[in-house]
Design a protein around this motif. Structure first.
Motif, mmCIF file in Angstrom:
data_model
loop_
_atom_site.group_PDB
_atom_site.id
_atom_site.type_symbol
_atom_site.label_atom_id
_atom_site.label_comp_id
_atom_site.label_asym_id
_atom_site.label_seq_id
_atom_site.Cartn_x
_atom_site.Cartn_y
_atom_site.Cartn_z
ATOM 1 N N LYS A 1 -15.441 7.836 29.497
ATOM 2 C CA LYS A 1 -15.866 6.586 30.129
ATOM 3 C C LYS A 1 -17.220 6.181 29.556
ATOM 4 O O LYS A 1 -17.378 6.022 28.359
ATOM 5 C CB LYS A 1 -15.887 6.746 31.651
ATOM 6 C CG LYS A 1 -14.493 6.990 32.244
ATOM 7 C CD LYS A 1 -14.526 7.110 33.750
ATOM 8 C CE LYS A 1 -13.115 7.315 34.292
ATOM 9 N NZ LYS A 1 -13.082 7.469 35.760
ATOM 10 N N GLU A 2 -18.247 6.048 30.432
ATOM 11 C CA GLU A 2 -19.558 5.658 29.904
ATOM 12 C C GLU A 2 -20.439 6.866 29.622
ATOM 13 O O GLU A 2 -21.612 6.729 29.267
ATOM 14 C CB GLU A 2 -20.283 4.730 30.903
ATOM 15 C CG GLU A 2 -20.731 5.383 32.195
ATOM 16 C CD GLU A 2 -19.622 5.488 33.242
ATOM 17 O OE1 GLU A 2 -19.940 5.843 34.394
ATOM 18 O OE2 GLU A 2 -18.455 5.207 32.905
ATOM 19 N N HIS A 3 -19.877 8.056 29.730
ATOM 20 C CA HIS A 3 -20.663 9.279 29.578
ATOM 21 C C HIS A 3 -20.426 9.925 28.208
ATOM 22 O O HIS A 3 -19.322 9.898 27.675
ATOM 23 C CB HIS A 3 -20.297 10.288 30.664
ATOM 24 C CG HIS A 3 -20.452 9.765 32.057
ATOM 25 N ND1 HIS A 3 -21.676 9.593 32.660
ATOM 26 C CD2 HIS A 3 -19.520 9.360 32.969
ATOM 27 C CE1 HIS A 3 -21.507 9.117 33.884
ATOM 28 N NE2 HIS A 3 -20.195 8.965 34.099
ATOM 29 N N ASN A 4 -21.456 10.533 27.658
ATOM 30 C CA ASN A 4 -21.363 11.431 26.513
ATOM 31 C C ASN A 4 -21.638 12.842 27.023
ATOM 32 O O ASN A 4 -22.792 13.212 27.266
ATOM 33 C CB ASN A 4 -22.367 11.053 25.427
ATOM 34 C CG ASN A 4 -21.937 9.836 24.648
ATOM 35 O OD1 ASN A 4 -20.769 9.722 24.296
ATOM 36 N ND2 ASN A 4 -22.856 8.922 24.390
ATOM 37 N N ILE A 5 -20.591 13.600 27.216
ATOM 38 C CA ILE A 5 -20.723 14.907 27.842
ATOM 39 C C ILE A 5 -21.017 15.964 26.784
ATOM 40 O O ILE A 5 -20.281 16.094 25.796
ATOM 41 C CB ILE A 5 -19.441 15.284 28.612
ATOM 42 C CG1 ILE A 5 -19.097 14.183 29.610
ATOM 43 C CG2 ILE A 5 -19.607 16.620 29.308
ATOM 44 C CD1 ILE A 5 -17.753 14.370 30.270
ATOM 45 N N GLY A 6 -22.071 16.706 26.995
ATOM 46 C CA GLY A 6 -22.441 17.791 26.096
ATOM 47 C C GLY A 6 -22.457 19.117 26.830
ATOM 48 O O GLY A 6 -22.674 19.166 28.049
ATOM 49 N N VAL A 7 -22.199 20.182 26.115
ATOM 50 C CA VAL A 7 -22.245 21.525 26.704
ATOM 51 C C VAL A 7 -22.987 22.460 25.758
ATOM 52 O O VAL A 7 -23.157 22.160 24.567
ATOM 53 C CB VAL A 7 -20.829 22.087 26.968
ATOM 54 C CG1 VAL A 7 -20.126 21.316 28.052
ATOM 55 C CG2 VAL A 7 -20.011 22.101 25.686
ATOM 56 N N THR A 8 -23.429 23.567 26.301
ATOM 57 C CA THR A 8 -24.055 24.607 25.484
ATOM 58 C C THR A 8 -23.354 25.928 25.758
ATOM 59 O O THR A 8 -22.626 26.070 26.750
ATOM 60 C CB THR A 8 -25.555 24.737 25.784
ATOM 61 O OG1 THR A 8 -25.728 25.076 27.170
ATOM 62 C CG2 THR A 8 -26.299 23.449 25.465
ATOM 63 N N MET A 9 -23.606 26.890 24.886
ATOM 64 C CA MET A 9 -22.939 28.188 25.011
ATOM 65 C C MET A 9 -23.943 29.305 24.752
ATOM 66 O O MET A 9 -24.799 29.194 23.872
ATOM 67 C CB MET A 9 -21.769 28.271 24.033
ATOM 68 C CG MET A 9 -20.994 29.579 24.074
ATOM 69 S SD MET A 9 -19.497 29.520 23.032
ATOM 70 C CE MET A 9 -18.298 28.899 24.206
#
Length: 355
Positions: free
Chosen positions: A309-317
């Motif tokens: 949608k309007e989000h840029n989802i980022g994750v870390t590990m």
């Protein structure tokens, strides 16, 4: 770092493609019949094309029935084309091809296919005398007739005999069986969501690696990896988004580790990685090299964003890893790699900790 080569599964032999090729040949024949001004063959061929289209939609579910119908249609097609166009155009020769296919079907009940093959062989012989010789055998000597029959009957007899002696159908049947067994093994050993090795298969691999511990020149590393704050992602965006992120992470892991390494989904958002000893680009593994490898993967994951949608989802590990040099069992390695990973979590996350 070596990227994992893309591997494409080998395609199985499928009778779908035999029906498909039959349809393509009928399409080409339609142009020939139009050019030759043969209306009867044109109209029959249109019926044949429509029939083969229907067979294509049914062949995966009803293999035997669609093949039998296809063989029957080809027999009628060869008879009509040979009678109307003549022997010299070679339509009758497709009967020989279909006889071979009928003899080699990998089905448990082959009797009806043998009868079909016998019928097509007899059809070929009748066409030879009626069309090729125009039914006129009065001018032929006994030797001529004997040689004609001996050569044609001999041809089909050898085909039938060879199938029995060489077991062509058994060879093809075994191929299908081996393909199914291979497919089942892949399903049993593969995580359904990510396509990575699953925990069950990884445990089997680690049992073998356990035998290498303590042997000179066989140092390997085990790394635990866990997505940071993944519960927040699931709670905020939903589990469907979470699953898509897991698939993206799995694709990164597949690309960044070598063919000889093994990446497994251990459970939830946890991954277990086996890094084997020799590296073509880095020499033998040590803690600094493992740190470099895992950091590259960590950075790539950190820089990855998923549009929702309007989000840029980022994750870390966060990664924790240990080498086999000072261990006596893989179980101890897994426990310590897990502890190192949680050490990284406690000290800020998005880290690599290597013992």
């Amino acid at each position: 770092m070596d990227r994992k080569d893309t591997q494409y599964p080998k395609k199985e032999i499928s009778y779908y493609w035999i029906i498909f090729i039959g349809l393509v040949l009928h399409i080409f024949a339609e142009f020939a019949f139009v050019f030759a001004k043969q209306p009867i063959l044109r109209y029959y061929n249109i019926f044949s094309m429509l029939l083969f289209v229907v067979l294509l939609t049914k062949t995966k579910k009803y293999k035997e029935t669609t093949l039998l119908i296809g063989f029957a249609e080809v027999t009628i097609y060869c008879i009509m084309s040979t009678v109307i166009m003549g022997w010299e155009h070679g339509f009758q020769n497709w009967l020989i091809v279909v006889v071979v296919i009928a003899l080699t079907v990998p089905f448990s009940k082959k009797k009806k296919f043998y009868f079909m093959a016998i019928f097509m062989a007899l059809t070929y012989l009748v066409l030879y005398f009626v069309v090729k010789l125009e039914g006129n055998v009065s001018n032929l000597s006994f030797l001529d007739i004997f040689l004609i029959l001996a050569n044609r009957v001999g041809l089909f007899t050898v085909l039938f005999f060879s199938e029995k002696v060489l077991g062509w159908s058994n060879i093809i049947e075994n191929f299908f069986l081996q393909s199914e067994v291979k497919k089942m093994k892949e399903i049993v050993g593969t995580d359904e969501l990510t396509g990575l090795t699953n925990r069950h298969k990884m445990n089997i691999i680690l049992e073998d690696m356990n035998k290498l511990i303590g042997k000179e020149g066989n140092v390997f590393y085990i790394a635990f990896a866990d997505l940071d704050d993944f519960k927040y992602v699931n709670d905020t965006y939903g589990h469907d988004v979470g699953d898509k992120i897991l698939i993206l992470i799995a694709n990164v892991l597949k690309q960044e580790f070598r063919n000889d390494d093994v990446v497994a989904r251990w459970g939830g958002e946890e991954f277990l990685i086996l890094l084997r000893n020799e590296r073509d680009d880095m020499g033998q593994l040590d803690s600094s090299k493992v740190m470099s490898i895992l950091n590259r993967v960590r950075i790539k994951i950190e820089n990855m964003k998923m549009k929702y949608k309007e989000h840029n989802i980022g994750v870390t590990m966060t990664f924790g890893s240990v080498g086999s040099k000072n261990y006596k069992s893989v179980a101890d390695m897994i426990n310590d790699a897990d502890e190192k990973m949680y050490e990284g979590k406690r000290t800020g996350k998005n880290k690599v900790v290597v013992l």
